[in-house]
Write a protein that holds these residues in place. Structure first.
Motif, PDB file in Angstrom:
ATOM      1  N   TYR A 327      51.294   3.517  79.774  1.00  0.00           N
ATOM      2  CA  TYR A 327      52.789   2.982  79.820  1.00  0.00           C
ATOM      3  C   TYR A 327      53.759   4.192  79.516  1.00  0.00           C
ATOM      4  N   ALA A 330      54.270   6.454  82.310  1.00  0.00           N
ATOM      5  CA  ALA A 330      54.820   5.865  83.393  1.00  0.00           C
ATOM      6  C   ALA A 330      56.499   5.867  82.989  1.00  0.00           C
ATOM      7  N   ALA A 335      59.405   5.373  85.605  1.00  0.00           N
ATOM      8  CA  ALA A 335      59.092   4.071  86.008  1.00  0.00           C
ATOM      9  C   ALA A 335      59.873   2.942  85.337  1.00  0.00           C
ATOM     10  N   TRP A 338      59.326  -3.194  85.420  1.00  0.00           N
ATOM     11  CA  TRP A 338      58.552  -3.808  86.639  1.00  0.00           C
ATOM     12  C   TRP A 338      57.754  -2.989  87.494  1.00  0.00           C
ATOM     13  N   GLN A 339      57.994  -1.831  87.532  1.00  0.00           N
ATOM     14  CA  GLN A 339      57.127  -1.093  88.163  1.00  0.00           C
ATOM     15  C   GLN A 339      55.802  -0.584  87.423  1.00  0.00           C
ATOM     16  N   ALA A 340      56.017  -0.448  86.002  1.00  0.00           N
ATOM     17  CA  ALA A 340      54.950  -0.199  85.345  1.00  0.00           C
ATOM     18  C   ALA A 340      53.942  -1.580  85.320  1.00  0.00           C
ATOM     19  N   ARG A 342      53.703  -3.770  87.836  1.00  0.00           N
ATOM     20  CA  ARG A 342      53.252  -4.086  89.165  1.00  0.00           C
ATOM     21  C   ARG A 342      52.067  -2.840  89.396  1.00  0.00           C
ATOM     22  N   ARG A 343      52.372  -1.798  88.968  1.00  0.00           N
ATOM     23  CA  ARG A 343      51.454  -0.597  89.251  1.00  0.00           C
ATOM     24  C   ARG A 343      50.331  -0.474  88.267  1.00  0.00           C
ATOM     25  N   ILE A 344      50.627  -0.752  87.084  1.00  0.00           N
ATOM     26  CA  ILE A 344      49.553  -0.650  85.869  1.00  0.00           C
ATOM     27  C   ILE A 344      48.847  -1.904  85.467  1.00  0.00           C
ATOM     28  N   THR A 345      49.736  -2.794  85.041  1.00  0.00           N
ATOM     29  CA  THR A 345      49.259  -4.030  84.458  1.00  0.00           C
ATOM     30  C   THR A 345      48.445  -4.810  85.492  1.00  0.00           C
ATOM     31  N   PRO A 347      47.016  -4.169  88.302  1.00  0.00           N
ATOM     32  CA  PRO A 347      45.656  -3.631  88.885  1.00  0.00           C
ATOM     33  C   PRO A 347      44.684  -3.650  87.949  1.00  0.00           C
TER      34      PRO A 347
END
Length: 443
Positions: A327, A330, A335, A338-340, A342-345, A347
Motif C-alpha cells: 500500500y 501504491a 494510486a 479505490w485503485q489500491a 481494486r488492484r491490491i486488496t 486480488p
C-alpha cells in the motif's frame, strides 16, 4: 513402524486389522443370537462378547504376523470409524433400496402377541385364530417370533396355517409361550427413487431450487456484509476498532440454537418485537413465518445474523497477510485508495477466500438446524408435499420424510433422498472446484 515395505505392506496391515475387527464382531453376533435361545441377554453384552473374541484374536494374529503388534494402537480409531462412519453409510445405502419404515422394521409387532396353548413338534396351537390374532391373510410365509417370559427368543417362518394351528419352518429349541408376527421389510430395487422422481414437481425440483438459492444467497450476503466490515475494521487508524470487533462477533459466540429461538420470538406475527416496532412506525405487520416468501426472507436474514461474523473474521485474517509495503508503494506511485483496493486488496483476498466461500456453500447447502428451528420447513405451500414445504431444503425434506411421512417413519424413502443429496452435493462441489480452480496445483 515395522511392516512389509511399500503400499502392499500398508494395505496388508490395515486389511488384517479390519479382518480382526469384523471377525470378532461376526463371532460375537453369532454367540449372542445363539445364547438368546437359552437365556435373555442385555444389548451391552454384545460389546463384552466382541472384546472376548477380539483380545485372544489379536494375540494369535500378532504371533502369526509380529509386525502387526505395532499397529494395534489404531484399533480404537478403526472401531469408531467402522461404527460411526462406515456402518451408517452402508446402512443408508442398503435401506435406500428397501421399504423399511416404522411399520416394516424387521421387529415383532407386539400388538399381534398371542398366547401359545400347546406345542406339537413344529405345530403351535394358538389361543385364537391365526389370521385374526396375527393379522395376516394368508399367514403362509410370514415371519414369526416365538418367545418366553424369561426373554428366550426364536425366529422362523410359518409354513402352513389352519384355524388356530400354525406349522413352523423350524422347531424352537425351548418351550415357547407367546408368538408375534414380524414386521418384515424387503428389497424393492429402485422403487423409492422412481417415486421421488414421479413426485419431482411437488418436492424434488422446488426444494432443490430453493436449496441452491438459499446456499448461494447466504454465502453472497454473508461474504458481502462480513467482507465490508472486515475491510473497515482492518483500518488501523479506526478508533475503538477492537471494541467494534468484540461487539460484532457476539452473534457468532452465542449458541446458534438459542439465537434462533430468540429470533422465532422476535419474528412472531402478533407479539414479536419487530412487528411491534413496525407498528409504531405506521407499517403493517409482516407475516415473517406465515407467508412462504417472507419466510424465505426471514431465513436469509437470520442466517446473515449468524454467519457474517465468520466471514468478517476470515476477511480480517486474510487481510493481515497483505504486507503494508504494497500500500505504501501504491501511495508513492500516486494510486488512489479505490485503485489500491481494486488492484491490491481484492486480488490478494480472492485466493484465501475462495476455499472459505466454497466450504461455506457446502455447509449451508446442508444447514439443517436453521431451517428446522426457525420455520420447521414451513409454511405450507399449495401444490407441494406435506414433507416438502416452502422453506424446506433437501436435508430437512429427507428428515421429515424419514420421520414423519406416512404418519410414521419412512426410513427407506428418507435414505433414498439422502443418497440423492449426496450425489447432488458431490456434483455441485466438483463444478465449484472446476470453475474456481480451488484444487488446481500451482507450479
Amino acid at each position: 513402524m515395522k511392516h512389509p515395505q511399500g503400499l502392499v505392506g500398508f494395505l496388508l496391515s490395515l486389511g488384517l486389522l479390519l479382518l480382526l475387527l469384523l471377525a470378532s464382531l461376526g463371532l460375537a453376533l453369532f454367540a449372542f443370537w445363539s445364547l438368546q435361545l437359552f437365556l435373555p441377554l442385555p444389548g451391552w453384552s454384545l460389546l463384552l462378547l466382541s472384546l472376548g473374541f477380539l483380545l485372544p484374536g489379536a494375540v494369535l494374529l500378532a504371533r502369526r504376523f509380529p509386525f502387526l503388534s505395532d499397529w494395534y494402537y489404531l484399533l480404537p480409531a478403526l472401531s469408531f470409524l467402522l461404527v460411526f462412519t462406515v456402518y451408517p453409510t452402508v446402512l443408508t445405502l442398503y435401506l435406500a433400496f428397501t421399504n423399511y419404515s416404522g411399520s416394516k422394521n424387521g421387529m415383532p409387532d407386539r400388538s399381534t402377541e398371542t398366547r401359545i396353548l400347546r406345542v406339537e413338534g413344529r405345530t403351535l396351537v394358538l389361543e385364537g385364530k391365526a389370521r385374526e390374532t396375527l393379522r395376516c391373510n394368508p399367514c403362509t410365509g410370514v415371519g414369526l417370533e416365538v418367545y418366553t417370559q424369561k426373554g428366550q427368543r426364536f425366529r422362523t417362518r410359518i409354513l402352513a396355517e389352519e384355524e388356530n394351528r400354525i406349522t413352523l419352518a423350524a422347531s424352537p429349541p425351548f418351550q415357547p409361550q407367546y408368538a408375534a408376527k414380524i414386521n418384515a421389510f424387503r428389497f424393492i430395487g429402485f422403487r423409492n427413487f422412481t417415486y421421488i422422481l414421479s413426485q419431482a414437481g411437488k418436492a424434488l425440483i422446488p426444494v432443490f431450487a430453493w436449496n441452491v438459492a438459499f446456499a448461494s444467497l447466504t454465502v453472497l450476503l454473508n461474504a458481502l456484509v462480513g467482507g465490508v466490515l472486515g475491510i473497515l475494521l482492518n483500518n488501523k487508524r479506526l478508533r475503538l476498532r477492537n471494541l467494534y470487533r468484540t461487539l460484532l462477533i457476539v452473534s457468532w459466540a452465542l449458541p446458534g440454537v438459542i439465537t434462533v429461538q430468540v429470533w422465532v420470538a422476535l419474528l412472531n406475527y402478533n407479539f414479536g418485537a419487530i412487528n411491534r416496532l413496525l407498528g409504531v412506525l405506521g407499517i403493517y405487520p409482516i407475516p415473517w413465518l406465515l407467508d412462504p416468501d417472507w419466510a424465505k426472507v426471514a431465513v436469509l436474514l437470520v442466517n446473515l445474523w449468524l454467519g457474517f461474523p465468520y466471514m468478517m473474521t476470515a476477511t480480517l485474517g486474510a487481510l493481515s497477510t497483505i504486507p503494508d509495503e504494497l500500500y505504501e508503494a501504491a501511495r508513492v506511485d500516486g494510486a488512489s485508495p479505490w485503485q489500491a483496493f481494486r488492484r491490491i486488496t481484492l486480488p490478494l483476498l480472492r485466493q484465501p477466500m475462495t476455499p472459505i466461500l466454497l466450504s461455506a456453500f457446502a455447509f449451508n447447502f446442508n444447514n439443517f438446524y436453521i431451517i428446522y428451528l426457525l420455520t420447521g420447513g414451513g409454511p405450507a405451500q399449495e401444490g407441494r408435499l406435506a414433507t416438502a414445504q416452502a422453506t424446506d431444503i433437501l436435508i430437512s425434506w429427507a428428515y421429515k420424510t424419514a420421520f414423519t411421512a406416512e404418519g410414521q417413519s419412512a426410513y427407506g424413502l428418507g435414505a433414498a433422498i439422502s443418497l440423492l443429496i449426496f450425489l447432488i452435493t458431490v456434483a455441485i462441489s466438483l463444478v465449484n472446484f472446476r470453475l474456481t480452480g480451488a484444487l488446481r496445483e500451482v507450479r
